[in-house]
Design a protein around this motif. Sequence first.
Motif, PDB file in Angstrom:
ATOM      1  N   ILE A 136      26.656  40.620  55.026  1.00 31.36           N
ATOM      2  CA  ILE A 136      27.292  39.561  55.699  1.00 31.36           C
ATOM      3  C   ILE A 136      28.067  39.515  56.841  1.00 31.36           C
ATOM      4  CG2 ILE A 136      29.004  37.414  55.222  1.00 31.36           C
ATOM      5  CD1 ILE A 136      28.259  37.383  52.447  1.00 31.36           C
ATOM      6  N   GLY A 137      28.913  40.467  56.972  1.00 32.91           N
ATOM      7  CA  GLY A 137      29.483  41.015  58.284  1.00 32.91           C
ATOM      8  C   GLY A 137      28.680  41.215  59.425  1.00 32.91           C
ATOM      9  N   ILE A 138      27.681  41.920  59.174  1.00 38.05           N
ATOM     10  CA  ILE A 138      26.554  42.289  60.197  1.00 38.05           C
ATOM     11  C   ILE A 138      25.909  41.032  60.440  1.00 38.05           C
ATOM     12  CG2 ILE A 138      24.583  43.680  60.439  1.00 38.05           C
ATOM     13  CD1 ILE A 138      25.635  45.649  58.887  1.00 38.05           C
ATOM     14  N   LEU A 139      25.538  40.424  59.686  1.00 36.56           N
ATOM     15  CA  LEU A 139      24.557  39.147  59.999  1.00 36.56           C
ATOM     16  C   LEU A 139      25.704  38.197  60.988  1.00 36.56           C
ATOM     17  CD1 LEU A 139      22.910  38.257  56.915  1.00 36.56           C
ATOM     18  CD2 LEU A 139      21.980  39.138  58.824  1.00 36.56           C
ATOM     19  N   TRP A 140      26.744  37.738  60.326  1.00 37.59           N
ATOM     20  CA  TRP A 140      27.534  36.849  61.404  1.00 37.59           C
ATOM     21  C   TRP A 140      28.080  37.418  62.599  1.00 37.59           C
ATOM     22  CZ3 TRP A 140      27.851  31.813  60.742  1.00 37.59           C
ATOM     23  CH2 TRP A 140      27.471  31.243  59.347  1.00 37.59           C
ATOM     24  N   LYS A 141      28.152  38.708  62.698  1.00 40.18           N
ATOM     25  CA  LYS A 141      28.661  39.501  64.093  1.00 40.18           C
ATOM     26  C   LYS A 141      27.498  39.255  64.874  1.00 40.18           C
ATOM     27  CE  LYS A 141      29.813  43.980  65.940  1.00 40.18           C
ATOM     28  NZ  LYS A 141      29.840  45.330  65.544  1.00 40.18           N
ATOM     29  N   SER A 142      26.195  39.278  64.381  1.00 45.30           N
ATOM     30  CA  SER A 142      24.984  39.136  65.206  1.00 45.30           C
ATOM     31  C   SER A 142      24.926  37.793  65.644  1.00 45.30           C
ATOM     32  CB  SER A 142      23.644  39.548  64.664  1.00 45.30           C
ATOM     33  OG  SER A 142      23.654  40.989  64.234  1.00 45.30           O
ATOM     34  N   PHE A 143      25.208  36.904  64.603  1.00 42.49           N
ATOM     35  CA  PHE A 143      25.340  35.357  65.202  1.00 42.49           C
ATOM     36  C   PHE A 143      26.320  34.943  66.184  1.00 42.49           C
ATOM     37  CE2 PHE A 143      26.829  31.081  64.440  1.00 42.49           C
ATOM     38  CZ  PHE A 143      25.868  30.319  64.460  1.00 42.49           C
ATOM     39  N   PRO A 146      27.717  37.898  72.285  1.00 44.01           N
ATOM     40  CA  PRO A 146      27.335  36.932  73.302  1.00 44.01           C
ATOM     41  C   PRO A 146      25.903  36.596  73.586  1.00 44.01           C
ATOM     42  CG  PRO A 146      28.820  39.099  73.673  1.00 44.01           C
ATOM     43  CD  PRO A 146      28.315  39.272  72.234  1.00 44.01           C
ATOM     44  N   TYR A 147      24.962  37.468  72.885  1.00 44.40           N
ATOM     45  CA  TYR A 147      23.503  37.141  73.187  1.00 44.40           C
ATOM     46  C   TYR A 147      23.040  36.849  71.898  1.00 44.40           C
ATOM     47  CZ  TYR A 147      23.953  39.329  77.505  1.00 44.40           C
ATOM     48  OH  TYR A 147      24.398  39.810  78.894  1.00 44.40           O
ATOM     49  N   GLY A 148      23.723  36.222  70.976  1.00 41.37           N
ATOM     50  CA  GLY A 148      23.426  35.881  69.414  1.00 41.37           C
ATOM     51  C   GLY A 148      23.042  34.383  69.578  1.00 41.37           C
ATOM     52  N   ALA A 149      22.995  33.726  68.217  1.00 41.16           N
ATOM     53  CA  ALA A 149      22.518  32.454  68.154  1.00 41.16           C
ATOM     54  C   ALA A 149      23.391  31.529  68.336  1.00 41.16           C
ATOM     55  CB  ALA A 149      21.965  32.232  66.643  1.00 41.16           C
ATOM     56  N   VAL A 154      25.095  26.257  71.409  1.00 41.09           N
ATOM     57  CA  VAL A 154      26.233  25.727  72.035  1.00 41.09           C
ATOM     58  C   VAL A 154      25.424  25.158  73.454  1.00 41.09           C
ATOM     59  CG1 VAL A 154      28.306  25.588  73.300  1.00 41.09           C
ATOM     60  CG2 VAL A 154      28.120  26.739  70.979  1.00 41.09           C
ATOM     61  N   ARG A 155      24.681  25.947  73.946  1.00 38.69           N
ATOM     62  CA  ARG A 155      24.004  25.637  75.233  1.00 38.69           C
ATOM     63  C   ARG A 155      23.115  24.431  75.147  1.00 38.69           C
ATOM     64  NH1 ARG A 155      23.860  31.688  75.942  1.00 38.69           N
ATOM     65  NH2 ARG A 155      25.808  32.340  77.287  1.00 38.69           N
ATOM     66  N   LEU A 156      22.725  24.426  73.836  1.00 37.01           N
ATOM     67  CA  LEU A 156      21.720  22.943  73.944  1.00 37.01           C
ATOM     68  C   LEU A 156      22.516  21.993  74.204  1.00 37.01           C
ATOM     69  CD1 LEU A 156      19.939  24.134  70.393  1.00 37.01           C
ATOM     70  CD2 LEU A 156      19.025  24.066  72.737  1.00 37.01           C
ATOM     71  N   PHE A 157      23.751  21.969  73.820  1.00 42.07           N
ATOM     72  CA  PHE A 157      24.626  20.571  74.100  1.00 42.07           C
ATOM     73  C   PHE A 157      25.522  20.693  75.382  1.00 42.07           C
ATOM     74  CE2 PHE A 157      24.046  21.372  69.445  1.00 42.07           C
ATOM     75  CZ  PHE A 157      23.481  20.285  69.250  1.00 42.07           C
ATOM     76  N   ASN A 158      25.662  22.105  75.648  1.00 39.62           N
ATOM     77  CA  ASN A 158      26.672  22.154  76.833  1.00 39.62           C
ATOM     78  C   ASN A 158      25.693  23.331  77.747  1.00 39.62           C
ATOM     79  OD1 ASN A 158      28.538  22.277  78.930  1.00 39.62           O
ATOM     80  ND2 ASN A 158      30.193  23.196  77.611  1.00 39.62           N
ATOM     81  N   PRO A 159      24.999  22.918  78.627  1.00 43.44           N
ATOM     82  CA  PRO A 159      24.238  24.026  79.410  1.00 43.44           C
ATOM     83  C   PRO A 159      24.986  24.713  80.265  1.00 43.44           C
ATOM     84  CG  PRO A 159      23.223  21.942  79.448  1.00 43.44           C
ATOM     85  CD  PRO A 159      24.480  21.442  78.917  1.00 43.44           C
ATOM     86  N   SER A 160      26.139  24.238  80.567  1.00 40.93           N
ATOM     87  CA  SER A 160      27.191  25.074  81.601  1.00 40.93           C
ATOM     88  C   SER A 160      28.092  26.190  80.640  1.00 40.93           C
ATOM     89  CB  SER A 160      28.042  24.191  82.334  1.00 40.93           C
ATOM     90  OG  SER A 160      28.833  23.471  81.584  1.00 40.93           O
ATOM     91  N   PHE A 161      28.019  26.219  79.359  1.00 39.49           N
ATOM     92  CA  PHE A 161      28.724  27.070  78.607  1.00 39.49           C
ATOM     93  C   PHE A 161      28.621  28.597  78.971  1.00 39.49           C
ATOM     94  CE2 PHE A 161      29.292  29.553  74.668  1.00 39.49           C
ATOM     95  CZ  PHE A 161      30.564  29.429  74.424  1.00 39.49           C
TER      96      PHE A 161
END
Length: 307
Positions: A136-143, A146-149, A154-161
């Motif tokens: 679980i820790g590895i999965l959420w760390k990937s989530f 900086p280049y995770g999901a 967030v950029r879908l709703f705020n492109p300048s994020f």
Amino acid sequence: MNKSLKGVATLASARKEQNRSYWMLVLPGFLVYFAVLAFPTVFSVVLSLTNYNGGKLFGGRVPVEFVGLKWYKRLFVDEYFYLALKNNLWIVFVSVFGQIPLGFFLAYVLYRGIVKNTDFFQTMIYLPCVISTVVIGILWKSFFAPYGAYPELVRLFNPSFEYGVSNHPILPVLFVILWMYTGTYLIIFMANLQKIDSSIIEAAKIDGASEGQSLRYIILPALSGIIVTSCIFAISGSLKSFDLIYVMTGGGPANRTSVLSVYMFDKAFQGAPNYPLANAISTVMVIISFMLIGLTKWAEKRFGGKE
């Protein structure tokens, strides 16, 4: 007279046999408890009052000397100790006022049949509890990377994020803790809700009681004991939380997500080991745990009901 003496002797023999049986049953468990819990706890407190540094095997100084409260004084002037303590208290807060109320709410919704397919929802909510914490820790760390999901969503709703170091880096950890362990309290409350006689609730509804009144005057008083027990579980589990945080953040960045257990691990096994200071940290953790549990028991006596 002889019959009376024989009766006394028989009674004494029966009591002696009962005591022998009692100790034969209790002694193995007592020895295991002493070896695994009691002795290490006392030994840890003793080490925290010395200059022990590993002995000859680890190149430490010999002989061991008593230094009193030296390490406790050093501990309470270390800013990283207070940072770790603050993060631990945040975890305690999320566990007691997040996991337990949410677990109870979900259990109540499933118990009262407000939603269909209760077995499916119960399984899905409890599922994170049976998955390895490291996974679980590895999965959420990937989530949350900086280049995770997470930044992409967030950029879908705020492109300048722009993803950077948050002012509150502990928040992702708190979210994962809430998500992961709520299912435990769901199962606990579901099991205890099913022990309540449903005819009592139905009778209250016939007498005109609303759902909220049934919850307040019947269900919550019946579950007061298990709520306190759940709080104790949450507090003790929160103060010794280590694996999830160590996998997700390792205490970083700059120790801003460190907790007392990670702080203790660093002092004991990272860099130049300081075993007395690490044992002082563990002693403080035990004291804080007892204080919070005592506060919980006081709150139960002051405001709670009886099962």
